[in-house]
Design a protein around this motif. Sequence first.
Motif, PDB file in Angstrom:
ATOM      1  N   ALA A   1     -30.879  38.735 -76.640  1.00  0.00           N
ATOM      2  CA  ALA A   1     -31.918  38.286 -77.578  1.00  0.00           C
ATOM      3  C   ALA A   1     -31.543  38.631 -79.007  1.00  0.00           C
ATOM      4  N   ALA A   2     -30.898  39.817 -79.193  1.00  0.00           N
ATOM      5  CA  ALA A   2     -30.501  40.207 -80.549  1.00  0.00           C
ATOM      6  C   ALA A   2     -29.422  39.276 -81.087  1.00  0.00           C
ATOM      7  N   GLY A   3     -28.498  38.902 -80.219  1.00  0.00           N
ATOM      8  CA  GLY A   3     -27.435  38.008 -80.682  1.00  0.00           C
ATOM      9  C   GLY A   3     -27.956  36.607 -80.905  1.00  0.00           C
ATOM     10  N   GLY A   4     -28.602  36.057 -79.900  1.00  0.00           N
ATOM     11  CA  GLY A   4     -29.177  34.727 -80.012  1.00  0.00           C
ATOM     12  C   GLY A   4     -28.108  33.651 -80.000  1.00  0.00           C
TER      13      GLY A   4
ATOM     14  N   ALA B   1     -25.880  34.596 -90.909  1.00  0.00           N
ATOM     15  CA  ALA B   1     -24.837  33.586 -91.035  1.00  0.00           C
ATOM     16  C   ALA B   1     -23.485  34.139 -90.593  1.00  0.00           C
ATOM     17  N   THR B   2     -23.238  35.406 -90.872  1.00  0.00           N
ATOM     18  CA  THR B   2     -21.983  36.033 -90.434  1.00  0.00           C
ATOM     19  C   THR B   2     -21.900  36.051 -88.908  1.00  0.00           C
ATOM     20  N   LYS B   3     -23.009  36.358 -88.244  1.00  0.00           N
ATOM     21  CA  LYS B   3     -23.019  36.337 -86.774  1.00  0.00           C
ATOM     22  C   LYS B   3     -22.778  34.933 -86.248  1.00  0.00           C
ATOM     23  N   ALA B   4     -23.368  33.950 -86.928  1.00  0.00           N
ATOM     24  CA  ALA B   4     -23.162  32.566 -86.496  1.00  0.00           C
ATOM     25  C   ALA B   4     -21.704  32.154 -86.661  1.00  0.00           C
ATOM     26  N   VAL B   5     -21.081  32.578 -87.753  1.00  0.00           N
ATOM     27  CA  VAL B   5     -19.664  32.265 -87.982  1.00  0.00           C
ATOM     28  C   VAL B   5     -18.797  32.917 -86.909  1.00  0.00           C
TER      29      VAL B   5
ATOM     30  N   LEU C   1     -29.559  31.441 -84.696  1.00  0.00           N
ATOM     31  CA  LEU C   1     -29.050  32.198 -85.839  1.00  0.00           C
ATOM     32  C   LEU C   1     -29.065  31.356 -87.114  1.00  0.00           C
ATOM     33  N   LEU C   2     -28.661  30.107 -86.995  1.00  0.00           N
ATOM     34  CA  LEU C   2     -28.648  29.229 -88.175  1.00  0.00           C
ATOM     35  C   LEU C   2     -30.076  28.966 -88.660  1.00  0.00           C
ATOM     36  N   SER C   3     -30.991  28.770 -87.730  1.00  0.00           N
ATOM     37  CA  SER C   3     -32.379  28.528 -88.112  1.00  0.00           C
ATOM     38  C   SER C   3     -32.970  29.740 -88.823  1.00  0.00           C
TER      39      SER C   3
END
Length: 326
Positions: free
Chosen positions: A102-105, A130-134, A110-112
């Motif tokens: 859930a934390a990562g998603g 955004a860094t996590k999404a990248v 993440l983008l939303s």
Amino acid sequence: ERLKLHGSICVTCRSELAAMAAAGPLPQIGVLLLAVFVGPKILAAMPSIDPLMVIFGVFLLLAALQQLGFKQDSGNEVKGGRAANLRRKSGQEQQEQEAEQAAGGSVERLLSDAQRSLDQNNYSRAAELATKAVDKDPESAQAWELLAAAQKWQGLRKEAAETVRKALEVYEVDSPALRALAKELESTSSPAGDAKASAEKGDDFLAKRQYDLAWECYSRALEIFNCDGDLGKVADGDRDFFLQLTRGHATCAQQLQDWGPCRRSATVLLDADPNDQQALLQRAASNEAMEKFKEALDDARTLLVLDPKNKAANRIMNNCQQALRS
């Protein structure tokens, strides 16, 4: 010796009765039944045997049976406890895994969330998401765009430019927004040019009466000029825009009742134009709220000279006169 033996038997019986009482009502009932029904029959069949010895033997037999049952129950409890611990540990591991997921998603989530944080001026949170999404999807153009935009709004222009370069050249991710960001970040512009986008966001929030978000935008735009409210440090071509930002900043501070910043911004406006009626009213209201009654009275009187029918100025003047007389 017989009396001593009887005494030791009585002590043993009392200890066994105490143990049975602690164990629960069932052993006590069993003893009573044996004493009432079984005891007399045994004595009748074996009259030569000492009754106390018979009772002592019965108690020893019950104690042995109780001890065996206790050990069995203890073994079952240990096994049950181990099984419960294993189930609990498995459940905790599953909960931790679910919390981590859930934390990562997902990338879409993440983008939303990053876009929502960006819209709400929470640029550090937007950059983090955004860094996590990248990291999850390096080929997502939107993730790179959001990361670079968040860094730009944080004032990290070099980092934002490096992010765009990395997306375009290293990962070969291309989009019109990334190319536009690259062009914007490579160009050197005046402070007014750098603050324009932030001012536009502030104007949008102000129109929606989201004064806290608008105040943040105007504050960030004013910080770009790095002049501490000194008009002498602002280029002539940027003067009007700087005053426009200052007015928006004062308006938001007044609505938020943040009287210190409101007073400072109004003072900057009055330095540029001593007859600015809106700035006079804002500074008078700020001084009154900060209990600077003499300064508030002076601003209210100046405003009434320019606008004798100004109700707010009349109210401030009367309040300050009463406060100064008391």
